[in-house]
Enzyme design. Structure first.
Site, PDB file in Angstrom:
ATOM      1  N   ASP A  64       0.803  -1.227   0.000  1.00 39.33           N
ATOM      2  CA  ASP A  64       0.000   0.000   0.000  1.00 39.33           C
ATOM      3  C   ASP A  64       0.839   1.283   0.000  1.00 39.33           C
ATOM      4  O   ASP A  64       0.372   2.330  -0.404  1.00 39.33           O
ATOM      5  CB  ASP A  64      -0.946   0.015   1.214  1.00 39.33           C
ATOM      6  CG  ASP A  64      -0.209  -0.216   2.537  1.00 39.33           C
ATOM      7  OD1 ASP A  64       1.027  -0.362   2.514  1.00 39.33           O
ATOM      8  OD2 ASP A  64      -0.865  -0.265   3.592  1.00 39.33           O
ATOM      9  N   ASP A 105       3.754  -1.186  11.329  1.00 43.19           N
ATOM     10  CA  ASP A 105       3.312   0.149  10.960  1.00 43.19           C
ATOM     11  C   ASP A 105       2.685   0.771  12.193  1.00 43.19           C
ATOM     12  O   ASP A 105       1.900   0.123  12.895  1.00 43.19           O
ATOM     13  CB  ASP A 105       2.285   0.095   9.828  1.00 43.19           C
ATOM     14  CG  ASP A 105       2.050   1.481   9.271  1.00 43.19           C
ATOM     15  OD1 ASP A 105       2.627   1.800   8.213  1.00 43.19           O
ATOM     16  OD2 ASP A 105       1.321   2.264   9.920  1.00 43.19           O
TER      17      ASP A 105
HETATM   18  C1  MIC Z   1       4.095   6.386   8.215  1.00 45.50           C
HETATM   19  O1  MIC Z   1       2.926   6.775   8.280  1.00 45.50           O
HETATM   20  O2  MIC Z   1       5.050   7.087   8.569  1.00 45.50           O
HETATM   21  C2  MIC Z   1       4.355   4.990   7.720  1.00 45.50           C
HETATM   22  C3  MIC Z   1       5.008   5.128   6.423  1.00 45.50           C
HETATM   23  O3  MIC Z   1       3.153   4.303   7.531  1.00 45.50           O
HETATM   24  C4  MIC Z   1       5.209   4.287   8.752  1.00 45.50           C
HETATM   25  C5  MIC Z   1       5.823   3.047   8.337  1.00 45.50           C
HETATM   26  C6  MIC Z   1       6.986   3.223   7.448  1.00 45.50           C
HETATM   27  O4  MIC Z   1       7.802   4.103   7.648  1.00 45.50           O
HETATM   28  O5  MIC Z   1       7.103   2.405   6.555  1.00 45.50           O
HETATM   29  C7  MIC Z   1       4.555   4.051  10.104  1.00 45.50           C
HETATM   30  O6  MIC Z   1       3.735   4.832  10.503  1.00 45.50           O
HETATM   31  O7  MIC Z   1       4.961   3.126  10.840  1.00 45.50           O
HETATM   32 FE1  SF4 Z   2      -0.066   4.852   5.008  1.00 45.35          FE
HETATM   33 FE2  SF4 Z   2       1.240   5.545   7.240  1.00 45.35          FE
HETATM   34 FE3  SF4 Z   2      -0.181   7.335   5.852  1.00 45.35          FE
HETATM   35 FE4  SF4 Z   2      -1.441   5.456   7.160  1.00 45.35          FE
HETATM   36  S1  SF4 Z   2      -0.170   7.064   8.056  1.00 45.35           S
HETATM   37  S2  SF4 Z   2      -1.877   6.133   5.094  1.00 45.35           S
HETATM   38  S3  SF4 Z   2      -0.066   3.729   6.940  1.00 45.35           S
HETATM   39  S4  SF4 Z   2       1.652   6.273   5.161  1.00 45.35           S
END
Ligand code: MIC
Ligand code: SF4
Length: 643
Positions: A64, A119
Site C-alpha cells: 500500500d 506500521d
Molecule cells: C508512516 O505513516 O510514517 C508509515 C510510512 O506508515 C510508517 C511506516 C513506514 O515508515 O514504513 C509508520 O507509521 O509506521
Molecule cells: Fe499509510 Fe502511514 Fe499514511 Fe497510514 S499514516 S496512510 S499507513 S503512510
C-alpha cells in the site's frame, strides 16, 4: 477490583511478566500485518530466523505504501513480498486492494484478538476491540515465528465520552482534541481506552479514526469496547461470527480519566508542523489554500468518502485548489463507484488516486512551494509531504471538502450542506485482490523472488567492552523518524537497500551526517525529549547502525523507536539530569567505559565528556530481556542463540 478492557485483553494473552505498570509483559500474538515499506525487511528477518512457516492464527502482507512504480524497485519488492507470503503461509493483499489498516479492519480484524503490525497506525484495529499495536519489523518477524511480543505494561487512561457530535463535527475533531489535551508525548507508556455513553454513538469507522491517530499521542495503543455497533459492522462485512462482546468491568480502575463532551466540540485543525498544534478552525481564520487531500488510513472509510461526496455533489473545487481523493480500499472505491458518489467527486473536479497511502507518505501530490495543504491525514511533520516549505494542516473530511469548494480554510458548521449518511447494511465483499498462501505441503516448491535492489541485512555485533566515539549529531525535542530516515517517492523504493538509504539519513537536520559518520566510523547521537516519535520504520535504527552509531543519549524516547534501537543493538540511554543535555556539543568525544559490564549487571552508567572533562549520570531503562538483547548485538542474534 475489576479490569479495564485493555487489561482484560492483555490478561487473556499474557505469557510472561506481571501486569504492574512499567514492568515488562510478554503477550501472545494472534495476528500480524506488514506493509511493503517495512515488509521487505520483516520477511528478510523472518528468513534469517530460519522458521519455515508462520505460526500465528493469521498473518497478512499488504502492499500500500510504495505503489508508485517509477522504476523496477517497488515492483520487485512487491514480487518479493508476494513470494515470501506464498511460501511462509501469509495472506497477500495485492497493490490496489487498499491501505493495510483499512483493509484489515474490513476483512480480518476481530474483537478480542491481539495484532502487531510493522506500521505505527496498527492501533486502528482498536476500533473493533482488538489489542492492536505498532512495532518494528523484527518484532513482527518474531511474532510470525510464534514468539511473544514484549511491552512495558502500560498505564490505562480512560476517555469518558459524553453527549453526541453536532453535524459537521467529526471523529477527527475528537482525536485532535485529545491531542490538544495530551500532546504528542502524552500517550507514551499508556493505552487510551474510550467509553461512556458518547462512545456508543460512534460508528466503527469513526472509532477507528480515533484509535488510528492515537499513534500521534505516542500511546502504546487505543481501544474501544466491542458492542452492538461492532457486531453490526462485522455483520455488514459478512463476518458476524468474528464478533464477541468486550466491555470493561464496571468496577475497573483507571490511572487517569479525561471527560470529553462531544456536543461541545468544534471543528479543529492541527497546524504546521505537529499533530498536537491544535486550534479551532474558526480561530485560525479563512487562510487561502492550495491543496486539499482526502484519504489516508485515518479518514478513508466509506462513511468519510460518502460525506465528502455529499458536500461536493453539484459543486466545483475552487480553481486555485488541487483536490485529491484517495479512497482507503478497493471495497470503498467499488462502493463509491456503485452508488454514484464517485461520479459526484469526479464531477466536482477531484483527482482520484488509487486506494493506497499516496500523498500521506509523500508518494506523489507534493504541494507547490510554500503551498498550504489541508489533509485528512494523521501526520504533518515538516517536509513529509515532499515539499520542504509546505504548510500542512490536519483536518476532518467535512472541513476538507467545504474548504476545497471555498478555496479558503472554512468551518463546516457555518455551511449549509446536507451530509447525513447511513452505514450500508451490507458492504460489497470482493476479495479478488487477496491471495491465500500455498498449502503447507506445497510451500517447499515456492521460490522466493529477490530483485537486485534487495540487499542483505546489516550485520550486528556483540556489544563491546567500551564505547568511545564523537558526538556526530545533536538534535532537539520531538525528532521524528521522518527526520532520521525520511520517506517520500525518491527514497522509499530503497527500503530494502540500507547502504543506499544511508545517504539520506538525518538529511533534514545535517546534510553531511552520513559523510561524517563514514569518516568517523563510529558515533554517538545526542537527542532531546520524545526522540524517534512517529513511524515504526526500523530503518530509522538500521541505517544509523549501518553508519556506525553505537549509542543514542536523549532526554526521553518514543516507545517503538526505542524498541527498534534495542532490536538492532544500538544502546538507548537517557540523561539522569536532563539539563546536562545542554553541556554536550556536537563534535565532543564521549566515552562509556565498561558499558558491557554495566549493562549486564545493571550498574550505574556514567558518560565521560573527554573534551569538556565532565561526567554525566545516565539511565538505562531497559528490561532484563532487552539488556540481554543489547549484549548479543540485537534481537536476531538473541533469538538465534535462544533456539
Ligand atoms: C508512516 O505513516 O510514517 C508509515 C510510512 O506508515 C510508517 C511506516 C513506514 O515508515 O514504513 C509508520 O507509521 O509506521
Ligand atoms: Fe499509510 Fe502511514 Fe499514511 Fe497510514 S499514516 S496512510 S499507513 S503512510
Amino acid at each position: 477490583m475489576g479490569y479495564t478492557l485493555a487489561q482484560k485483553l492483555i490478561k487473556s494473552h499474557l505469557i510472561s511478566g506481571d501486569m504492574t505498570p512499567g514492568s515488562e509483559v510478554g503477550i501472545k500474538i494472534d495476528q500480524t500485518l506488514t506493509q511493503d515499506a517495512t515488509g521487505t525487511m520483516a520477511y528478510l528477518e523472518f528468513e534469517a530466523m530460519g522458521v519455515p512457516r508462520v505460526k500465528t492464527e493469521l498473518s497478512v502482507a499488504y502492499i500500500d505504501h510504495n505503489t508508485l512504480q517509477t522504476g523496477f524497485e517497488n515492483a520487485d519488492d512487491h514480487r518479493f513480498i508476494a513470494s515470501c507470503a506464498k511460501k511462509r503461509g501469509v495472506m497477500f493483499s495485492r497493490p490496489g486492494n487498499g491501505i493495510c489498516h483499512q483493509v484489515h479492519l474490513e476483512r480480518f480484524g476481530a474483537p478480542g484478538k491481539t495484532l502487531i503490525g510493522s506500521d505505527s497506525h496498527t492501533p486502528t484495529g482498536g476500533g473493533i476491540g482488538m489489542l492492536a499495536i505498532g512495532a518494528g519489523g523484527l518484532d513482527v518477524a518474531v511474532a510470525m515465528g510464534g514468539g511473544a511480543y514484549h511491552i512495558p505494561m502500560p498505564q490505562i487512561i480512560f476517555v469518558n465520552l459524553k453527549g453526541k457530535l453536532r453535524p459537521f463535527v467529526s471523529a477527527k475533531d475528537i482525536i485532535l482534541k485529545v491531542l490538544e489535551i495530551l500532546s504528542v508525548k502524552g500517550g507514551v507508556g499508556k493505552i487510551i481506552e474510550y467509553g461512556g455513553e458518547g462512545a456508543a454513538t460512534l460508528s466503527v469507522p469513526e472509532r477507528a479514526t480515533i484509535t488510528n491517530m492515537g499513534a500521534e499521542l505516542g500511546a502504546t495503543t487505543s481501544v474501544f469496547p466491542s458492542d452492538e455497533t461492532t457486531k453490526e459492522f462485522l455483520r455488514a462485512q459478512g463476518r458476524e461470527e468474528d464478533w464477541v462482546e468486550l466491555l470493561p468491568d464496571c468496577d475497573a480502575v483507571y490511572d487517569k480519566t479525561i471527560d470529553l463532551d462531544l456536543s461541545l466540540l468544534k471543528p479543529l485543525a492541527a497546524m504546521p508542523h505537529m499533530p498536537d498544534n491544535v486550534r479551532a478552525v474558526s480561530d485560525i481564520g479563512n487562510i487561502k489554500i492550495d491543496q486539499v487531500c482526502i484519504g489516508s488510513c485515518t479518514n478513508s472509510s466509506l462513511m468519510d468518502m460518502l460525506k465528502a461526496a455529499k458536500i461536493l455533489k453539484g459543486q466545483k473545487a475552487h480553481p486555485d485548489v488541487s483536490l485529491v481523493i484517495a479512497p482507503g480500499s478497493m471495497q470503498v472505491l467499488n462502493m463509491l463507484a456503485q452508488n454514484g458518489a464517485l461520479s459526484d467527486m469526479i464531477s466536482a473536479g477531484a483527482r482520484i488516486l488509487e486506494a493506497a497511502c499516496g500523498p500521506c507518505i509523500g508518494m506523489g501530490q507534493s504541494p507547490n512551494s510554500k503551498g498550504v495543504s489541508l489533509r485528512t491525514f494523521n501526520r504533518n511533520f515538516e517536509g513529509r509531504s515532499g515539499t520542504a516549505d509546505a504548510e500542512i494542516y490536519l483536518v476532518s473530511p467535512e472541513t476538507a471538502a467545504v474548504s476545497a469548494i471555498a478555496g479558503v480554510l472554512t468551518d463546516p458548521t457555518t455551511c449549509d450542506f446536507e451530509i447525513s449518511v447511513k452505514m450500508p447494511k451490507d458492504f460489497i465483499i470482493n476479495d479478488n485482490l487477496i491471495e491465500p498462501p500455498a498449502p503447507d505441503s506445497e510451500s517447499d516448491e515456492v521460490e522466493i523472488k529477490y530483485g537486485p535492489n534487495i540487499k542483505p541485512l546489516p550485520v550486528t555485533q556483540k556489544l563491546g567492552e567500551n564505547i568511545c566515539a564523537k558526538t556526530v549529531l545533536k538534535v532537539g525535542d520531538n525528532i521524528t523518524t521522518d527526520h532520521i530516515m525520511p520517506a517520500g517517492a525518491e527514497i522509499l523504493p530503497y527500503r530494502s537497500n540500507i547502504p543506499y538509504l544511508s545517504k539520506f539519513c538525518f538529511r533534514a537536520c545535517d546534510e553531511n551526517f552520513a559523510e561524517n559518520c563514514v569518516r568517523e566510523k563510529s558515533g554517538i547521537i545526542i537527542g532531546g525529549a520524545n526522540y524517534g516519535q512517529g513511524s515504526s520504520r526500523e530503518h530509522a535504527a538500521l541505517v544509523p547502525l549501518y553508519l556506525g552509531v553505537k549509542a543514542i543519549i536523549t532526554k526521553s524516547f518514543a516507545r517503538i523507536h526505542c524498541a527498534n534501537l534495542v532490536n538492532v543493538g544500538i544502546v538507548p540511554l537517557t540523561f539522569a539530569v536532563p539539563e546536562e543535555y545542554d553541556k554536550i556539543s556536537r563534535g565532543d568525544m564521549l566515552c562509556l567505559e565498561g558499558i558491557r559490564e554495566k549493562i549486564k549487571n545493571n550498574h550505574a552508567i556514567v558518560l565521560k565528556n573527554i573534551d569538556k572533562n565532565e561526567e554525566y549520570r545516565l539511565n538505562c531503562e531497559l528490561s532484563d530481556r532487552q539488556r540481554a538483547i543489547i549484549l548479543e548485538g540485537g534481537l536476531l542474534n538473541y533469538t538465534r542463540k535462544k533456539h
